[in-house]
Scaffold this motif. Structure first.
Motif, short mmCIF file in Angstrom:
data_model
loop_
_atom_site.label_atom_id
_atom_site.label_comp_id
_atom_site.label_asym_id
_atom_site.label_seq_id
_atom_site.Cartn_x
_atom_site.Cartn_y
_atom_site.Cartn_z
N VAL A 279 5.46 32.85 47.02
CA VAL A 279 5.25 31.66 46.20
C VAL A 279 4.28 32.02 45.08
O VAL A 279 3.62 33.06 45.13
CB VAL A 279 4.69 30.48 47.02
N HIS A 280 4.19 31.18 44.07
CA HIS A 280 3.36 31.44 42.89
C HIS A 280 3.74 32.73 42.20
O HIS A 280 2.90 33.45 41.68
CB HIS A 280 1.86 31.49 43.24
N HIS A 281 4.99 33.07 42.28
CA HIS A 281 5.46 34.27 41.61
C HIS A 281 6.56 33.83 40.65
O HIS A 281 7.57 33.27 41.06
CB HIS A 281 6.01 35.26 42.65
N ALA A 282 6.33 34.05 39.36
CA ALA A 282 7.29 33.56 38.38
C ALA A 282 8.58 34.39 38.42
O ALA A 282 8.53 35.62 38.39
CB ALA A 282 6.67 33.62 36.99
N LEU A 283 9.70 33.71 38.49
CA LEU A 283 10.99 34.39 38.45
C LEU A 283 11.61 34.18 37.08
O LEU A 283 11.40 33.14 36.46
CB LEU A 283 11.93 33.81 39.52
N THR A 284 12.39 35.14 36.62
CA THR A 284 13.09 34.95 35.35
C THR A 284 14.30 34.04 35.60
O THR A 284 14.72 33.85 36.73
CB THR A 284 13.61 36.29 34.79
N THR A 285 14.84 33.50 34.51
CA THR A 285 15.99 32.60 34.64
C THR A 285 17.15 33.29 35.36
O THR A 285 17.79 32.70 36.22
CB THR A 285 16.48 32.16 33.24
N LYS B 79 5.42 24.91 39.90
CA LYS B 79 4.34 25.77 40.40
C LYS B 79 4.79 27.20 40.67
O LYS B 79 4.26 27.86 41.59
CB LYS B 79 3.78 25.20 41.70
N ASN B 80 5.76 27.68 39.95
CA ASN B 80 6.28 29.02 40.18
C ASN B 80 6.62 29.27 41.66
O ASN B 80 6.53 30.39 42.15
CB ASN B 80 5.30 30.09 39.71
#
Ligand code: ADP
Ligand code: MG
Length: 594
Positions: free
Chosen positions: A546-552, A416-417
């Motif tokens: 929360v719900h914030h996409a992080l890069t690898t 869920k990002n």
């Protein structure tokens, strides 16, 4: 054997005084009440050293005759009621006849008063309840009361008082509340020689609002007036885009008296339910007029608590006036058109970080083993269970930091990002990205604060922050500290401050809101270390949501940073950052083992 004796006059006076006079601000409150009851149109409050040394309240009200001066200082002496039934039609703030004798019991007091109709003024002075001077004198029309050496004879009280700027802040806030409640009276507040507040007394509430809560708030509050079933209301309240971290900017006046009753706050807040994130509150300034016989203010000697005979009617009146305005199309449109509010609306959809504490079943998922016994305890406290725990285990001593035991996390997914999945050997881990980042930033900021390293970023456009008077007083005291922490903030007149730079990790955040929140938090948590509070607040504001996409690579960095933390297992508020599910448990679920 116990013997029963009647307390001597001095002792009983001090005990009675204790109920009315708790701190310098209580003296100011009682004297403001008296000035307003005397129909003053101009009131000046002057204090030195938070009021502990000196307070002078002067008014241009009707005054007291020379003959009546000593009577005013007798217990239960009042000109405002004659019998208990008079409370039914009470139109004054005072009625118990206790304020002046109470103040005289715990301080040195001098009252000078002159009626317009008379040539000479009277002067009377008390110390420790004893009259030490009583004579005719000359003075301007009206009354002034000077109170010195408060609590000189009750050292226990004295010890409970806060620092001078804090006590001055409490008085300042009180005077500003009275100014908001009485826009037709010109108030002036002078602390240690500086005029901190001045209102015109021209009756314009919006002007007083701008003076006290700042122009921004004044411009944004909705104003509504209504009268129904004998209850007349005048209400000023915030749009849902404007919120506060506490209820300090919710004031209620009933028949001119500043009152407290939780039902009033609930009535104001209810229409905002669902629209404001958890623990955020609207701003409201509500004037209620109803027949005095419908209320009871004689609940406590300080007369700020109020009971309503028909509580439900008062609740509905406030609820309705706010609710109907919030529902109005114009308000919704203005929200959609307002750029700032986009954030508020998305906050509405995204639950606030507080509400996503992982709900896990203790039986199945366990918090990291080594953290057993460290539940809900404030991080970083001396002698916290964590510290004791560290001391007890030889391999966890200071020279051998706990990070050695932190798993070597390799990320293997994201849920869920919001939650990072990671593995190490025989366990699967779930990491709350917001909580983890908060922890990382918190320690980082604390380190930098300790080293007093500056890492400011100059803003493209400086911004102006309007504080409430109390916050502004605190800001003066707190400014050097903020300025050592990466801010560049200077005084900009009245209660406004100019922010030219901010710590780089706050880039893109709403600095106005952050600074107001910080001041409120400091005000509310006077015992907590300010460094820690500041670090906590800044970390929370700056941490990835929360719900914030992080890069690898961001994920890898975060896991690495977390593992390098002193106390990686909890966020600064004490919630877990990471939980562990071990292979054994997983095998049991799949019935590979029993
Ligand atoms: P209360 O306000 O309950 O009557 P206080 O002890 O505060 O009792 O004051 C006693 C009386 O002194 C008041 O009832 C009022 O008549 C008189 N008094 C006090 N302060 C003032 C003032 N600033 N101006 C005129 N009269 C005052
Ligand atoms: Mg009074």
């Amino acid at each position: 054997m116990m013997t029963i004796t009647v307390l001597n006059r001095e002792t009983s006076e001090k005990i009675a005084a204790g109920e009315v006079i708790e701190r310098p601000a209580s003296v100011v409150k009682e004297l403001l009440d008296n000035a307003i009851d005397a129909s003053a149109t101009r009131i000046t409050v002057e204090i030195l050293q938070g009021g502990k040394e000196y307070m002078k309240i002067s008014d241009n009200g009707r005054g007291i005759t020379y003959q009546e001066l000593p009577i005013a200082f007798l217990r239960h002496a009042t000109s405002k009621i004659a019998a208990i039934d008079d409370l039914e039609s009470l139109s004054t703030l005072g009625f118990r006849g206790e304020a002046l004798p109470s103040i005289a019991a715990v301080a040195k007091v001098k009252m000078v008063s002159k009626l317009k109709e008379q040539l000479a003024a009277g002067e009377i002075e008390f110390q420790g309840g004893e009259k030490i001077n009583y004579q005719e004198n000359s003075a301007a029309d009206g009354t002034s009361v000077i109170v010195e050496n408060l609590f000189y004879n009750t050292p226990a009280r004295l010890k409970f008082l806060k620092s001078n700027p804090q006590e001055a802040g409490i008085i300042g806030e009180l005077v500003s509340e009275y100014a908001l409640g009485n826009a037709n009276i010109a108030f002036k507040f002078i602390s240690d020689g500086k005029t901190l507040l001045q209102t015109s007394g021209n009756g314009e509430i919006k002007e007083v609002l701008a003076e006290i809560w700042g122009k921004q708030i004044a411009a944004n509050l909705t104003e509504k007036e209504e009268e129904n079933n004998g209850i007349a209301l005048k209400a000023f309240f915030s749009p849902i885009t404007m919120q506060r971290g506490n209820r300090r900017q919710q004031l209620f006046f009933v028949n001119g008296r500043l009152v407290k009753n939780p039902i009033l706050h609930t009535a104001l807040e209810q229409p905002y339910r669902g629209a404001l994130p958890h623990k955020r509150y609207p701003i409201g300034l509500i004037y209620i007029s109803l027949p005095p016989s419908e209320t009871d203010v004689n609940v406590h000697p300080a007369k700020t608590l109020i009971k309503f005979h028909d509580e439900r009617a008062v609740f509905s009146a406030i609820y309705n006036i706010v609710n109907s305005a919030l529902m109005a199309p114009s308000m919704i449109n203005s929200i959609l058109n307002n750029q700032e509010s986009a954030a508020a609306i998305s906050q509405q959809i995204t639950p606030a970080p507080e509400s996503i504490v992982p709900k896990y079943n203790q039986e199945v998922f366990k918090e990291l083993q080594i953290f057993k016994g460290y539940n809900n305890h404030e991080v970083g406290q001396e002698n916290s269970p964590y510290q004791q725990f560290k001391a007890a285990l030889p391999f966890l001593r200071e020279d051998e930091p706990s990070k050695k035991l932190f798993p070597k996390l390799k990320s293997c997914g994201v849920f869920k990002n919001s939650y990072i999945l990671a593995e190490d050997g025989d366990s699967l881990y779930i990491i709350d990205q917001h909580a983890a980042h908060e922890r990382v930033l918190f320690e980082n900021i604390l380190d930098k604060l300790a080293l007093e390293k500056t890492y400011a970023q100059v803003l493209l456009e400086p911004i102006i922050v309007d504080f409430s008077l109390n916050d502004a007083l605190l800001a003066q005291e707190f400014l050097p500290f903020l300025n050592r922490s990466g801010f560049d903030i200077t005084h900009f007149g009245d209660t406004s401050y100019l922010v030219r730079s901010a710590p780089s990790y706050l880039a893109g955040s709403d600095l106005n809101e952050i600074l107001v929140d910080i001041m409120h938090e400091i005000n509310d948590n006077k015992e907590k270390s300010r460094q820690k509070l500041l670090a906590e607040k800044l970390a929370c504001k700056a941490a990835v949501k929360v719900h914030h996409a992080l890069t690898t690579s961001e994920i890898d960095q975060l896991l690495y940073d977390l593992s390098a933390c002193e106390e990686p297992y909890r966020c600064p508020h004490g919630r877990p950052t990471i939980i562990e599910i071990d292979d054994l448990q997983i095998q049991k679920w799949f019935k590979r083992i029993l």
